[in-house]
Each structure stands twice: as C-alpha cells, then as structure tokens.
Enzyme design. Structure first.
Site, PDB file in Angstrom:
ATOM      1  N   GLN A 100      40.899  31.246  34.831  1.00 41.94           N
ATOM      2  CA  GLN A 100      42.376  31.355  35.547  1.00 41.94           C
ATOM      3  C   GLN A 100      42.130  30.874  36.971  1.00 41.94           C
ATOM      4  O   GLN A 100      43.204  30.109  37.273  1.00 41.94           O
ATOM      5  CB  GLN A 100      42.572  32.791  35.442  1.00 41.94           C
ATOM      6  CG  GLN A 100      43.206  33.330  34.197  1.00 41.94           C
ATOM      7  CD  GLN A 100      43.909  34.725  34.308  1.00 41.94           C
ATOM      8  OE1 GLN A 100      43.099  35.880  34.882  1.00 41.94           O
ATOM      9  NE2 GLN A 100      45.024  35.034  33.878  1.00 41.94           N
ATOM     10  N   ASP A 293      51.458  38.884  36.100  1.00 44.60           N
ATOM     11  CA  ASP A 293      50.396  38.592  37.195  1.00 44.60           C
ATOM     12  C   ASP A 293      49.821  37.409  37.195  1.00 44.60           C
ATOM     13  O   ASP A 293      49.544  36.848  38.147  1.00 44.60           O
ATOM     14  CB  ASP A 293      49.650  39.840  37.187  1.00 44.60           C
ATOM     15  CG  ASP A 293      48.273  39.548  36.016  1.00 44.60           C
ATOM     16  OD1 ASP A 293      47.709  38.976  36.011  1.00 44.60           O
ATOM     17  OD2 ASP A 293      48.575  40.709  35.215  1.00 44.60           O
ATOM     18  N   HIS A 316      48.462  45.291  39.359  1.00 46.82           N
ATOM     19  CA  HIS A 316      47.883  44.025  39.705  1.00 46.82           C
ATOM     20  C   HIS A 316      48.673  42.832  40.089  1.00 46.82           C
ATOM     21  O   HIS A 316      48.474  42.102  41.094  1.00 46.82           O
ATOM     22  CB  HIS A 316      47.231  43.669  38.387  1.00 46.82           C
ATOM     23  CG  HIS A 316      46.265  42.560  38.222  1.00 46.82           C
ATOM     24  ND1 HIS A 316      45.359  42.071  37.338  1.00 46.82           N
ATOM     25  CD2 HIS A 316      45.867  41.539  39.155  1.00 46.82           C
ATOM     26  CE1 HIS A 316      44.467  41.276  37.932  1.00 46.82           C
ATOM     27  NE2 HIS A 316      44.769  40.918  38.789  1.00 46.82           N
TER      28      HIS A 316
END
Length: 355
Positions: A100, A293, A316
């Site tokens: 990510q 998120d 988050h």
C-alpha cells in the site's frame, strides 16, 4: 523538514507508512518520531523496516534510524524511478500493508515499477488481504486512472509467512478525481474462500456459511473455493480466509473479509465476512470502511474535487485525513461521526498533474 508525531490517532505503523509515502511524493525530507509509542512493543517491527527500506530504494532516498525497535526515523527522498524492487519479509508481517505504501508514489516513476515480495503474509489480521486489493482496491483506483496489477503466487499465513507476490505499477501523469456517493442496485456478489495446509472442507464450509447469510439478506453469491491437495500444497503455514465483494450497477465495489484461526469454526469465518458486507451495503454508502482509509491519499493527490460516502468513518480514516492535511495541505470536509457512516469531500492538489 516535515515532522510527524507517530503517536497521533491510533499511533500504529500506518503513520510511518503513509507519512514517508507522501513525503516521497513531495520529495521533502520527513522525520517521524514516537513511532508506535502506544504499543506494548514500541518502535519499528520487521515489516515496518522492510517497507521503509523498499520505499528508500524506490526513491533513491537516504533512510536514517532504520533499525528494529527504533522510535524515530528520517527519510530524505529523491525522484522516484522505474525499477525492480525486491522486498523480503522474514516474519508473517503483512505484504498488503507494505505494498500500500509503495503504491502511492510508484506512479511518479518515469517507467514501470516492479515489486516482488518474498516472505510475509498475504492473509493476516488488521491488514488487507491480497484478494481484497485485487478485487476491491485496484478496480476502484482504476477509475482514477491508476494502472497497477498484483499477482499472488503463494499465500502466506502466520506464523511462517512465506507469501510470494508480484506487482507492476505503470507511470501516471495525473490522477483523476473520484465521485462515489450513490452505489445503486447490487449487480453481483462474489468471493474467494481459501484454506491451505488444511482439509478442503474448511474453505467449503466458509463459503457455504457466507452464502446462507447473503441469501437471507437477498443476495445470491458466487464464491470460488480454493483448496490444495496435501501432496501439492506449497504453503509454509496452515491458514484460512474469505474475501467477499459486491459490485453495483454504478460500478461501485464494496468488500469485506474474515480470517480463520485455531479454534474458530469455519462457519463463523464465513458468517463474519458476510454479515459485515451486508451491514455495509445496508448503509447505502458507496465505499466500505477499509477502502475508505486506503483512498484518502489518492483523493488528496487527484486533480479536482472528489467526494465519497463511507459505510463507516474509522479512527484509521480520520488519522489518515489529518496526516494528509498536514503533509500535503489538502482541504478535506468530513460530514459524520467516528464509527458511523459519513461523507468525505477533498479538494485535490493543484500540482497533482505530476501524480
């Protein structure tokens, strides 16, 4: 130099990953301190360190404080370049979380970026499974013009990890804004239920349980069952899991997942994933809680104004918004309370054509 307090919000490793990824985009030096200060074992863990090393390789940057247990690091990034990067995770740390962070700056390169993971977990707790990235995250990012592929060669589970994943990310001149507010009617529900180093009936029970829950809610689901013969199973540790996703008439995709563990019935794993997906679909929002998120940095870097409705505003997500505002100066407007459905609007950066 950008200075980030690693103890803000949830105070987890995501603050390190996102801060350094965004600093790589802006090519500004960044210092992150109080890393994981709220955790029982504060400081960098092996998967965090490997992610930072990979990011430094990607941008030809200088990393200081890169040691296990370090509570402060600095990264001085340079221009991202197309290249092949190998990431070796010796533990069962999440491959998805490391990937990510690399996915955010990789499109800045002048040519293709290839990332090969050896070791680590493809399916683990508190992290996106590779099946989720492939079937929820990447299809949504492609709406913004993002061009990336992820291939799962071998799954990795706790405690030995051993996952093998390959990714290719193409250069991108600009990221388009995104508007996902009205999901529309559900067109299909699909999924993948897997088990490795275990009897195949476990994956079948997970799928059957999920189908029952979804059927009661009015959704017919097609769930692929992935199993291995004992003599042909290449995995290092036993493990099970299921990922579900629903696609709507407006090409919106919402997902859910659940992971098995010792003593947890297969039926419970399938039920958990299905109930969570149904709960999110019932909100009428267009983005699930986990994708929300993940999208925050891309909304900030996109050209123009973006807007999404989220099935749940998690802590988050709210932490990611604060980090992005601090590093990029992006304007965000959030309508809703933590733990509830909400709406997020973002005004993309004026110089986002570089991304």
């Amino acid at each position: 130099m950008i200075k980030i307090d690693g103890s803000i919000g949830e105070g987890g490793g995501s603050i390190v990953r996102l801060s350094t990824a965004l600093a790589t985009v802006t090519q500004e030096p960044v210092e992150v301190y109080n890393i994981r200060a709220k955790r029982d074992n504060p400081g960098l863990r092996p998967q965090h360190l490997e992610g930072l090393k990979a990011l430094a390789k990607l941008c030809n940057g200088k990393l200081e404080g890169g040691e296990i247990g370090s509570t402060k690091i600095t990264l001085n990034p340079n221009q991202v370049q197309g290249k092949k990067i190998g990431v070796r995770i010796k533990t069962a740390g999440s491959i998805g979380l490391v990937l990510q962070s690399l996915m955010i700056p990789a499109p800045l390169a002048d040519s293709e970026v290839k990332i090969e993971f050896e070791g680590g977990a493809t399916d683990t707790f508190f992290a996106p499974p590779i099946d989720y990235l492939n079937n929820v995250t990447l299809p949504t990012l492609r709406k913004m013009g993002y061009q990336g592929e992820v291939e799962q060669i071998r799954r990795g589970h706790y405690p030995k990890g051993g996952g093998i994943v390959r990714s290719q990310i193409q250069p991108l001149k600009k990221l388009k804004s995104l508007k996902l507010t009205e999901p529309g009617k559900i067109k299909s529900v699909q999924g993948i239920s897997h088990c490795v180093k275990l009897p195949g009936r476990i994956a079948e029970k997970q799928a059957s349980s999920a189908k029952r829950i979804l059927s009661k809610a009015g959704y017919d689901a097609e769930i692929e069952v992935e199993t291995y013969k004992k003599s042909e199973d290449p995995h290092l540790s036993p493990g099970t899991g299921i990922v579900l996703w629903a696609e709507t008439e407006n090409e919106v995709i919402l997902g859910s997942s659940a992971l098995g563990k010792k003593g947890k019935p297969a039926e419970k794993v399938g039920r958990e994933a299905a109930e969570n997906l149904v709960k999110q679909l019932e909100t009428g929002c267009a983005v699930d809680q986990h994708l929300t998120d993940q999208l925050i940095p891309y909304l900030a870097l996109a050209e123009g104004e973006s807007e999404i409705t989220s099935a749940e505003l998690t802590s988050h997500t709210l932490t990611n918004i604060e980090l992005v505002k601090q590093i990029l100066g992006t304007e965000f407007e959030v309508d809703g309370e933590k733990g509830e459905p909400g709406r997020i609007q973002a005004k993309g950066r004026s110089d986002s054509a570089k991304t």
